[in-house]
Design a protein around this motif. Structure first.
Motif, PDB file in Angstrom:
ATOM      1  N   ASP A  53       0.759  -1.087  -0.038  1.00 20.71           N
ATOM      2  CA  ASP A  53      -0.082  -0.028   0.042  1.00 20.71           C
ATOM      3  C   ASP A  53       0.903   1.067  -0.021  1.00 20.71           C
ATOM      4  O   ASP A  53       0.585   2.384   0.291  1.00 20.71           O
ATOM      5  N   LEU A  54       2.084   1.182  -0.285  1.00 23.31           N
ATOM      6  CA  LEU A  54       2.940   2.196  -0.522  1.00 23.31           C
ATOM      7  C   LEU A  54       2.555   3.494  -0.950  1.00 23.31           C
ATOM      8  O   LEU A  54       2.548   4.714  -0.479  1.00 23.31           O
ATOM      9  N   ARG A  55       1.963   3.445  -2.201  1.00 22.88           N
ATOM     10  CA  ARG A  55       1.533   4.792  -2.887  1.00 22.88           C
ATOM     11  C   ARG A  55       0.407   5.322  -2.288  1.00 22.88           C
ATOM     12  O   ARG A  55       0.161   6.700  -2.280  1.00 22.88           O
ATOM     13  N   ASP A  56      -0.687   4.504  -1.406  1.00 22.29           N
ATOM     14  CA  ASP A  56      -1.502   5.333  -0.863  1.00 22.29           C
ATOM     15  C   ASP A  56      -0.820   5.857   0.503  1.00 22.29           C
ATOM     16  O   ASP A  56      -1.618   6.874   0.969  1.00 22.29           O
ATOM     17  N   ILE A  57       0.056   5.314   1.248  1.00 18.87           N
ATOM     18  CA  ILE A  57       0.469   5.652   2.294  1.00 18.87           C
ATOM     19  C   ILE A  57       1.288   7.119   2.037  1.00 18.87           C
ATOM     20  O   ILE A  57       0.985   8.121   2.898  1.00 18.87           O
ATOM     21  N   VAL A  58       1.909   7.219   1.120  1.00 19.04           N
ATOM     22  CA  VAL A  58       2.517   8.596   0.689  1.00 19.04           C
ATOM     23  C   VAL A  58       1.717   9.653  -0.263  1.00 19.04           C
ATOM     24  O   VAL A  58       1.829  10.811  -0.442  1.00 19.04           O
ATOM     25  N   ASP A  59       0.554   9.026  -0.457  1.00 20.32           N
ATOM     26  CA  ASP A  59      -0.381   9.675  -1.457  1.00 20.32           C
ATOM     27  C   ASP A  59       0.385  10.297  -2.755  1.00 20.32           C
ATOM     28  O   ASP A  59       0.554  11.322  -3.098  1.00 20.32           O
ATOM     29  N   ALA A  60       0.750   9.240  -3.385  1.00 22.51           N
ATOM     30  CA  ALA A  60       1.721   9.362  -4.545  1.00 22.51           C
ATOM     31  C   ALA A  60       1.094  10.150  -5.628  1.00 22.51           C
ATOM     32  O   ALA A  60      -0.255   9.887  -5.670  1.00 22.51           O
ATOM     33  N   PRO A  61       1.704  11.071  -6.337  1.00 22.05           N
ATOM     34  CA  PRO A  61       3.194  10.989  -6.697  1.00 22.05           C
ATOM     35  C   PRO A  61       3.818  11.964  -5.296  1.00 22.05           C
ATOM     36  O   PRO A  61       3.206  13.023  -5.122  1.00 22.05           O
ATOM     37  N   VAL A  62       5.006  11.613  -4.813  1.00 24.00           N
ATOM     38  CA  VAL A  62       5.605  12.297  -4.193  1.00 24.00           C
ATOM     39  C   VAL A  62       6.123  13.482  -4.484  1.00 24.00           C
ATOM     40  O   VAL A  62       6.923  13.449  -5.549  1.00 24.00           O
ATOM     41  N   GLU A  63       5.916  14.694  -3.906  1.00 21.21           N
ATOM     42  CA  GLU A  63       6.347  15.864  -4.410  1.00 21.21           C
ATOM     43  C   GLU A  63       7.768  16.456  -3.943  1.00 21.21           C
ATOM     44  O   GLU A  63       8.481  17.184  -4.789  1.00 21.21           O
ATOM     45  N   LEU A  64       8.034  16.072  -2.660  1.00 24.23           N
ATOM     46  CA  LEU A  64       9.251  16.423  -2.204  1.00 24.23           C
ATOM     47  C   LEU A  64       9.810  15.248  -1.309  1.00 24.23           C
ATOM     48  O   LEU A  64       9.042  14.604  -0.638  1.00 24.23           O
ATOM     49  N   ALA A  65      11.043  14.762  -1.352  1.00 21.96           N
ATOM     50  CA  ALA A  65      11.740  14.045  -0.441  1.00 21.96           C
ATOM     51  C   ALA A  65      13.018  14.432  -0.326  1.00 21.96           C
ATOM     52  O   ALA A  65      13.833  14.917  -0.913  1.00 21.96           O
ATOM     53  N   PHE A  66      13.451  13.968   0.851  1.00 21.63           N
ATOM     54  CA  PHE A  66      14.629  14.076   1.650  1.00 21.63           C
ATOM     55  C   PHE A  66      15.354  12.743   1.951  1.00 21.63           C
ATOM     56  O   PHE A  66      14.856  12.137   2.812  1.00 21.63           O
ATOM     57  N   VAL A  67      16.459  12.392   1.257  1.00 23.95           N
ATOM     58  CA  VAL A  67      17.186  11.104   1.516  1.00 23.95           C
ATOM     59  C   VAL A  67      18.272  11.451   2.581  1.00 23.95           C
ATOM     60  O   VAL A  67      19.178  12.009   2.095  1.00 23.95           O
ATOM     61  N   ASP A  68      18.372  10.917   3.916  1.00 31.39           N
ATOM     62  CA  ASP A  68      19.367  11.044   4.688  1.00 31.39           C
ATOM     63  C   ASP A  68      19.464   9.905   5.583  1.00 31.39           C
ATOM     64  O   ASP A  68      19.367  10.026   6.716  1.00 31.39           O
ATOM     65  N   GLY A  69      19.327   8.663   5.175  1.00 24.60           N
ATOM     66  CA  GLY A  69      19.207   7.597   5.727  1.00 24.60           C
ATOM     67  C   GLY A  69      20.589   6.871   5.984  1.00 24.60           C
ATOM     68  O   GLY A  69      21.382   7.401   6.672  1.00 24.60           O
ATOM     69  N   LEU A  70      20.955   5.626   6.017  1.00 21.50           N
ATOM     70  CA  LEU A  70      22.274   4.895   5.955  1.00 21.50           C
ATOM     71  C   LEU A  70      23.168   5.720   4.968  1.00 21.50           C
ATOM     72  O   LEU A  70      23.095   6.075   3.903  1.00 21.50           O
ATOM     73  N   HIS A  71      24.439   5.981   5.579  1.00 15.81           N
ATOM     74  CA  HIS A  71      25.300   6.799   5.089  1.00 15.81           C
ATOM     75  C   HIS A  71      26.225   5.660   4.010  1.00 15.81           C
ATOM     76  O   HIS A  71      27.428   5.940   4.022  1.00 15.81           O
ATOM     77  N   SER A  72      25.585   4.820   3.308  1.00 16.24           N
ATOM     78  CA  SER A  72      26.387   4.286   2.283  1.00 16.24           C
ATOM     79  C   SER A  72      25.844   4.369   1.007  1.00 16.24           C
ATOM     80  O   SER A  72      24.544   4.664   0.861  1.00 16.24           O
ATOM     81  N   PHE A  73      26.618   4.458  -0.019  1.00 17.35           N
ATOM     82  CA  PHE A  73      26.238   4.728  -1.343  1.00 17.35           C
ATOM     83  C   PHE A  73      25.293   3.882  -1.911  1.00 17.35           C
ATOM     84  O   PHE A  73      24.152   4.249  -2.599  1.00 17.35           O
ATOM     85  N   ASP A  74      25.394   2.664  -1.793  1.00 15.59           N
ATOM     86  CA  ASP A  74      24.541   1.550  -2.257  1.00 15.59           C
ATOM     87  C   ASP A  74      22.969   1.710  -1.732  1.00 15.59           C
ATOM     88  O   ASP A  74      22.160   1.496  -2.354  1.00 15.59           O
ATOM     89  N   GLN A  75      23.032   1.990  -0.358  1.00 16.98           N
ATOM     90  CA  GLN A  75      21.644   1.970   0.279  1.00 16.98           C
ATOM     91  C   GLN A  75      20.886   3.321  -0.265  1.00 16.98           C
ATOM     92  O   GLN A  75      19.662   3.346  -0.578  1.00 16.98           O
ATOM     93  N   THR A  76      21.823   4.473  -0.449  1.00 15.00           N
ATOM     94  CA  THR A  76      21.144   5.629  -0.764  1.00 15.00           C
ATOM     95  C   THR A  76      20.867   5.649  -2.375  1.00 15.00           C
ATOM     96  O   THR A  76      19.798   6.109  -2.877  1.00 15.00           O
ATOM     97  N   LEU A  77      21.757   4.996  -3.103  1.00 19.88           N
ATOM     98  CA  LEU A  77      21.229   4.741  -4.494  1.00 19.88           C
ATOM     99  C   LEU A  77      19.974   3.777  -4.396  1.00 19.88           C
ATOM    100  O   LEU A  77      19.120   4.332  -5.512  1.00 19.88           O
ATOM    101  N   ARG A  78      19.943   2.856  -3.777  1.00 22.79           N
ATOM    102  CA  ARG A  78      18.392   2.289  -3.754  1.00 22.79           C
ATOM    103  C   ARG A  78      17.453   3.177  -3.314  1.00 22.79           C
ATOM    104  O   ARG A  78      16.235   2.942  -3.878  1.00 22.79           O
ATOM    105  N   ASP A  79      17.372   3.843  -2.105  1.00 18.54           N
ATOM    106  CA  ASP A  79      16.481   4.960  -1.775  1.00 18.54           C
ATOM    107  C   ASP A  79      16.190   5.857  -2.939  1.00 18.54           C
ATOM    108  O   ASP A  79      14.875   5.830  -3.134  1.00 18.54           O
ATOM    109  N   PHE A  80      17.144   6.138  -3.726  1.00 12.44           N
ATOM    110  CA  PHE A  80      16.631   7.257  -4.555  1.00 12.44           C
ATOM    111  C   PHE A  80      15.776   6.389  -5.782  1.00 12.44           C
ATOM    112  O   PHE A  80      15.018   6.946  -6.334  1.00 12.44           O
ATOM    113  N   ILE A  81      16.459   5.169  -6.099  1.00 16.51           N
ATOM    114  CA  ILE A  81      15.526   4.559  -7.199  1.00 16.51           C
ATOM    115  C   ILE A  81      14.005   4.374  -6.686  1.00 16.51           C
ATOM    116  O   ILE A  81      13.002   4.507  -7.444  1.00 16.51           O
ATOM    117  N   ASN A  82      13.914   3.908  -5.337  1.00 16.40           N
ATOM    118  CA  ASN A  82      12.711   3.712  -4.888  1.00 16.40           C
ATOM    119  C   ASN A  82      11.712   5.014  -4.849  1.00 16.40           C
ATOM    120  O   ASN A  82      10.426   4.878  -5.043  1.00 16.40           O
TER     121      ASN A  82
END
Length: 264
Positions: free
Chosen positions: A97-126
């Motif tokens: 139910d991800l799209r319903d949770i965020v009320d997609a499309p997401v207009e603004l996102a801030f990615v500052d999670g795990l400080h590893s490039f692979d996880q940040t890249l995966r977060d960007f993709i998602n």
């Protein structure tokens, strides 16, 4: 116990040195100031934050914005409005139910999670998958100022990890994106728009990219990691001028891209 106390004192000394270098290398407003200006100007219908931690950036959301945060272990230091999911970002993006949770499309996102490039890249993709072409994704920690703060494993109080590689990958692999660097304290941020929610390029090359970039080291001249990006200054006027082109006149990534500048 004496050794532990000595180690802590040594870490504090290094931390004070890091903070002094941040003040010297990244003068002016910090990343939360920039993020606040974006909220105030754009007034997004919804907002997604990966990596809530103390909640200081999450608290910048406006009352009318539907805010969703993701953090497996938030440590909120102040009251916040919105919904926080205490789970990993991978688990969150796997929700049916991800799209319903965020009320997609997401207009603004801030990615500052795990400080590893692979996880940040995966977060960007998602995030891009549930965004719109003129949505804005903000990446933090893209400009480490010395190798010691850019390690994959945390060794200092001040720590960016190797997120700078994510920014470099986006520049290399996705020329269709509009990538704009902001030299905001303490470690820079990257504004990304001109998105393509249907793109499969990064996902299809994910393992190859991780294998290729994992062994790469931060250049001795750390300014090189942001030298190739278009940039704007970390002032309210410059940020609002950028947003006026992104929000008021949505266009292609090429039309939104400022002129490249030299290293900061």
């Amino acid at each position: 116990m004496a050794d532990i106390a000595a180690d802590r004192r040594a870490l504090q000394v290094l931390h004070q040195q890091d903070l002094a270098d941040v003040e010297r290398l990244f003068p002016g407003p910090a990343y939360r100031d920039v993020l606040g200006w974006i909220h105030d100007y754009r007034r997004p219908r919804n907002y997604l934050e990966i990596g809530v931690n103390l909640g200081l950036s999450f608290a910048l959301t406006r009352p009318e914005t539907r805010a969703v945060g993701v953090d497996p272990a938030p440590n909120l230091s102040l009251p916040v409005t919105g919904r926080i999911f205490e789970e990993t970002s991978d688990a969150f993006f796997a929700r049916p139910d991800l799209r319903d949770i965020v009320d997609a499309p997401v207009e603004l996102a801030f990615v500052d999670g795990l400080h590893s490039f692979d996880q940040t890249l995966r977060d960007f993709i998602n995030v891009e998958r549930i965004a719109a072409p003129d949505s804005l994704i903000v990446l933090h920690d893209v400009h480490p100022f010395r190798p010691e703060v850019a390690t994959r494993d945390r060794r200092r109080i001040f720590w960016t990890g190797d997120v700078w590689k994510t920014a470099a990958i986006l520049r290399q692999e996705r020329p269709d994106l509009s990538l704009t660097y902001v030299p905001a304290s303490p470690s820079g941020m990257l504004l990304v728009t001109g998105l393509d929610p249907a793109s499969k390029h990064l996902d299809g090359r994910f393992d190859t990219l991780v294998d290729s970039w994992m062994p790469r080291s931060l250049p001795d001249n750390t300014a090189e990691v942001v030298a190739g990006f278009a940039s704007i200054t970390n002032t309210e006027a410059a940020v609002c001028d950028y947003l006026s082109r992104v929000v008021d006149r949505p266009a292609s990534a090429e039309a939104l891209r400022p002129e490249p500048r030299g290293p900061h």
